[in-house]
Motif scaffolding. Sequence first.
Motif, PDB file in Angstrom:
ATOM      1  N   GLY A 133       0.779  -1.492  -0.105  1.00 41.56           N
ATOM      2  CA  GLY A 133      -0.255   0.041   0.153  1.00 41.56           C
ATOM      3  C   GLY A 133       1.061   1.219   0.084  1.00 41.56           C
ATOM      4  N   LEU A 134       0.128   2.245   0.375  1.00 41.12           N
ATOM      5  CA  LEU A 134       0.541   3.191   0.210  1.00 41.12           C
ATOM      6  C   LEU A 134       1.072   4.091   1.767  1.00 41.12           C
ATOM      7  CD1 LEU A 134      -0.390   5.933  -2.955  1.00 41.12           C
ATOM      8  CD2 LEU A 134       1.922   6.139  -1.956  1.00 41.12           C
ATOM      9  N   PHE A 135       1.691   4.516   2.119  1.00 44.80           N
ATOM     10  CA  PHE A 135       1.723   4.552   3.765  1.00 44.80           C
ATOM     11  C   PHE A 135       2.292   6.401   4.107  1.00 44.80           C
ATOM     12  CE2 PHE A 135       4.093   0.461   2.735  1.00 44.80           C
ATOM     13  CZ  PHE A 135       3.145  -0.405   3.363  1.00 44.80           C
ATOM     14  N   ASP A 136       2.229   6.548   5.526  1.00 49.28           N
ATOM     15  CA  ASP A 136       2.035   7.577   5.852  1.00 49.28           C
ATOM     16  C   ASP A 136       3.604   8.246   6.242  1.00 49.28           C
ATOM     17  OD1 ASP A 136       1.838   6.508   7.882  1.00 49.28           O
ATOM     18  OD2 ASP A 136       0.721   7.906   9.017  1.00 49.28           O
ATOM     19  N   GLU A 174       2.581   0.688 -10.563  1.00 53.81           N
ATOM     20  CA  GLU A 174       0.938   1.155 -10.400  1.00 53.81           C
ATOM     21  C   GLU A 174      -0.137  -0.219 -10.574  1.00 53.81           C
ATOM     22  OE1 GLU A 174       1.850   3.518 -14.240  1.00 53.81           O
ATOM     23  OE2 GLU A 174       2.008   1.989 -14.631  1.00 53.81           O
ATOM     24  N   THR A 175       0.212  -0.775  -9.942  1.00 54.71           N
ATOM     25  CA  THR A 175      -1.333  -1.760  -9.528  1.00 54.71           C
ATOM     26  C   THR A 175      -1.892  -1.591  -8.691  1.00 54.71           C
ATOM     27  OG1 THR A 175       0.507  -4.265  -9.696  1.00 54.71           O
ATOM     28  CG2 THR A 175      -1.548  -4.607  -8.786  1.00 54.71           C
ATOM     29  N   GLY A 176      -2.743  -0.496  -9.200  1.00 59.53           N
ATOM     30  CA  GLY A 176      -3.929  -0.204  -8.505  1.00 59.53           C
ATOM     31  C   GLY A 176      -3.303   1.584  -7.251  1.00 59.53           C
ATOM     32  N   LEU A 177      -2.282   1.337  -7.641  1.00 57.98           N
ATOM     33  CA  LEU A 177      -1.787   2.577  -6.752  1.00 57.98           C
ATOM     34  C   LEU A 177      -0.179   3.702  -7.426  1.00 57.98           C
ATOM     35  CD1 LEU A 177      -1.884   1.471  -3.152  1.00 57.98           C
ATOM     36  CD2 LEU A 177      -3.197   2.602  -3.908  1.00 57.98           C
ATOM     37  N   THR A 178      -0.165   4.515  -7.580  1.00 53.55           N
ATOM     38  CA  THR A 178       0.967   5.162  -8.122  1.00 53.55           C
ATOM     39  C   THR A 178       1.798   6.040  -6.905  1.00 53.55           C
ATOM     40  OG1 THR A 178      -0.260   7.282  -8.088  1.00 53.55           O
ATOM     41  CG2 THR A 178      -1.033   5.710  -9.902  1.00 53.55           C
ATOM     42  N   GLU A 179       3.564   6.025  -7.536  1.00 54.65           N
ATOM     43  CA  GLU A 179       4.482   6.435  -6.838  1.00 54.65           C
ATOM     44  C   GLU A 179       4.213   7.886  -7.362  1.00 54.65           C
ATOM     45  OE1 GLU A 179       8.296   6.593  -9.078  1.00 54.65           O
ATOM     46  OE2 GLU A 179       7.742   4.684  -8.907  1.00 54.65           O
ATOM     47  N   ASN A 180       3.612   8.512  -7.715  1.00 54.14           N
ATOM     48  CA  ASN A 180       3.275   9.005  -8.407  1.00 54.14           C
ATOM     49  C   ASN A 180       2.317  10.713  -7.201  1.00 54.14           C
ATOM     50  OD1 ASN A 180       3.761   8.833 -11.194  1.00 54.14           O
ATOM     51  ND2 ASN A 180       1.872   8.700 -11.887  1.00 54.14           N
ATOM     52  N   ALA A 181       3.339  11.572  -6.678  1.00 53.45           N
ATOM     53  CA  ALA A 181       3.122  13.082  -6.063  1.00 53.45           C
ATOM     54  C   ALA A 181       3.823  14.687  -6.262  1.00 53.45           C
ATOM     55  CB  ALA A 181       3.752  12.155  -4.352  1.00 53.45           C
ATOM     56  N   LEU A 182       3.044  15.224  -5.620  1.00 53.58           N
ATOM     57  CA  LEU A 182       3.705  16.225  -5.108  1.00 53.58           C
ATOM     58  C   LEU A 182       4.471  16.778  -3.848  1.00 53.58           C
ATOM     59  CD1 LEU A 182       1.969  19.600  -4.955  1.00 53.58           C
ATOM     60  CD2 LEU A 182       1.280  19.398  -6.854  1.00 53.58           C
ATOM     61  N   GLY A 207       5.582  21.827   1.987  1.00 52.63           N
ATOM     62  CA  GLY A 207       6.192  20.968   3.092  1.00 52.63           C
ATOM     63  C   GLY A 207       5.052  19.984   3.224  1.00 52.63           C
ATOM     64  N   GLN A 208       4.371  20.155   2.106  1.00 53.88           N
ATOM     65  CA  GLN A 208       2.728  19.304   2.513  1.00 53.88           C
ATOM     66  C   GLN A 208       3.008  18.323   1.041  1.00 53.88           C
ATOM     67  OE1 GLN A 208       1.217  18.981   4.759  1.00 53.88           O
ATOM     68  NE2 GLN A 208       2.536  20.317   5.476  1.00 53.88           N
ATOM     69  N   ILE A 209       2.921  17.099   1.308  1.00 53.04           N
ATOM     70  CA  ILE A 209       2.431  16.222   0.032  1.00 53.04           C
ATOM     71  C   ILE A 209       1.137  16.344  -0.682  1.00 53.04           C
ATOM     72  CG2 ILE A 209       2.481  14.225   1.248  1.00 53.04           C
ATOM     73  CD1 ILE A 209       4.049  12.367  -1.018  1.00 53.04           C
ATOM     74  N   GLN A 210       1.217  15.786  -2.011  1.00 56.60           N
ATOM     75  CA  GLN A 210       0.112  15.480  -2.488  1.00 56.60           C
ATOM     76  C   GLN A 210       0.050  14.511  -3.843  1.00 56.60           C
ATOM     77  OE1 GLN A 210      -2.023  18.692  -4.331  1.00 56.60           O
ATOM     78  NE2 GLN A 210      -3.039  17.702  -6.728  1.00 56.60           N
ATOM     79  N   HIS A 211      -0.588  13.560  -2.989  1.00 53.85           N
ATOM     80  CA  HIS A 211      -0.500  12.739  -3.909  1.00 53.85           C
ATOM     81  C   HIS A 211      -1.831  12.611  -5.372  1.00 53.85           C
ATOM     82  CE1 HIS A 211       1.342   9.164  -1.549  1.00 53.85           C
ATOM     83  NE2 HIS A 211       0.764  10.220  -0.733  1.00 53.85           N
ATOM     84  N   LEU A 212      -1.137  11.963  -6.646  1.00 50.22           N
ATOM     85  CA  LEU A 212      -1.633  12.661  -8.360  1.00 50.22           C
ATOM     86  C   LEU A 212      -2.069  11.475  -8.622  1.00 50.22           C
ATOM     87  CD1 LEU A 212       1.766  14.349  -8.950  1.00 50.22           C
ATOM     88  CD2 LEU A 212      -0.699  15.426  -8.209  1.00 50.22           C
ATOM     89  N   SER A 213      -2.799  11.003  -9.576  1.00 52.61           N
ATOM     90  CA  SER A 213      -3.040  10.571 -10.716  1.00 52.61           C
ATOM     91  C   SER A 213      -2.665   9.701 -11.258  1.00 52.61           C
ATOM     92  CB  SER A 213      -4.619  10.564 -10.696  1.00 52.61           C
ATOM     93  OG  SER A 213      -4.234  11.818 -12.045  1.00 52.61           O
ATOM     94  N   PRO A 214      -2.832   8.452 -12.148  1.00 52.61           N
ATOM     95  CA  PRO A 214      -1.923   7.756 -12.548  1.00 52.61           C
ATOM     96  C   PRO A 214      -1.090   8.861 -14.038  1.00 52.61           C
ATOM     97  CG  PRO A 214      -3.547   6.558 -12.343  1.00 52.61           C
ATOM     98  CD  PRO A 214      -3.944   7.896 -11.773  1.00 52.61           C
ATOM     99  N   ALA A 215       0.460   8.977 -14.566  1.00 54.78           N
ATOM    100  CA  ALA A 215       0.761   9.758 -15.164  1.00 54.78           C
ATOM    101  C   ALA A 215       1.207   9.632 -16.865  1.00 54.78           C
ATOM    102  CB  ALA A 215       2.252  10.532 -14.317  1.00 54.78           C
ATOM    103  N   ARG A 216       0.680   9.922 -17.907  1.00 52.91           N
ATOM    104  CA  ARG A 216       1.596   9.894 -19.241  1.00 52.91           C
ATOM    105  C   ARG A 216       2.198  10.607 -19.278  1.00 52.91           C
ATOM    106  NH1 ARG A 216      -2.809  10.890 -24.457  1.00 52.91           N
ATOM    107  NH2 ARG A 216      -1.739   9.746 -26.068  1.00 52.91           N
ATOM    108  N   PHE A 217       3.096   9.883 -20.559  1.00 53.96           N
ATOM    109  CA  PHE A 217       4.585  10.404 -20.969  1.00 53.96           C
ATOM    110  C   PHE A 217       4.857   9.974 -22.556  1.00 53.96           C
ATOM    111  CE2 PHE A 217       5.285   9.789 -16.860  1.00 53.96           C
ATOM    112  CZ  PHE A 217       6.960  10.314 -15.978  1.00 53.96           C
TER     113      PHE A 217
END
Length: 343
Positions: A28-31, A244-252, A256-266
């Motif tokens: 999963g994604l962890f805090d 990308e198995t249900g979750l992504t490693e995309n974030a900004l 000082g605050q993290i924001q998780h992002l949806s799937p990316a396209r290149f």
Amino acid sequence: MSQSLCYQPHIRPAPATLIDHHGKLQLGLFDASIADLNVTAFRLHSVMDKSVSRLAQHFAYKQFQFVCISGPDWLLAVAIADVRYVCSGFAYLYQQGKPTREFARLAPLGFGCLLSDSPQHGEASMGKGSTQWQINCAPTGWTLRVQAGGLVADLRLDFDQQQPLALAAPTGYNGWTYTEKNNALRVSGSLQLDGQALDVHSARGGIDFSAGFMRRETSWRWSSINSLQQGQAFGLNLAAGVNETGLTENALWYDGQIQHLSPARFEFDRGQNTPWRVTTLCGEVDLTFRADFCRQEKLQLGLLASNFRQYVGHYNGTVRLRDGRVLQLQNCLGLAEDHYAKW
């Protein structure tokens, strides 16, 4: 559709160990960062559900650590990767309008190479004598030291209690990968080239710790930024092709605050020096990237192969924050990467 409705990942409390004492993997994604992966408690199985030998499990485990630090017109990148059969590393300093200094090393079977088994403890190092680089991991930040051909760095990247992106995801049929990234980090210390100091006061940095039982053949596209935007620290991490198995490693990260992002396209033309377009599914990111420099390497070593391109260049476009504000990126220095690996 607004981002709040489009993408809301579930964030789990970080466990004490990634692998528990029963050998069960936590996904999963962890805090928060996971200090102890406890890989020795994990038993890898074949695709036919048979336990593999300890030797086979050893060679199936891959890991790498990466540090990037960006100033107003320069970028320092350092990597160490252990794929068991060989360990590789590189360091380079890009300066806008000047030749880029590059250094690289290979260590068959990992001799002369060291990787930390934790993002919070230990040391990773490559090389010796006049050409070497070292990453020290601690709960409060990473330290980077480089000595190579006139390039001398002694730099600290401070976490300042900023939440990292910490993700454990399944890979292939029987593997998994843990990746931890933290961008827009405060930087202190010294950086010199041929005795001339570079100003690090406005620099920002990012770290990447990745390890696990990855696919035998894999590829990814990746985007990374560490900068200041509207006077605040800004970082971006986007990837496609891995984790990308249900979750992504995309974030900004912003202020000082993290924001998780949806799937990316290149979107880009491989091998052509034309602009990339980098977007996310829910529209949080819409950027173009134009490369100024390419660190590339093509290796064909029997069982192993790598077609690696890491680009330094500039991003332009928009990034939408969770609260609806829009950041306009103008000639923002950053990285893009296109990599195929058979390991």
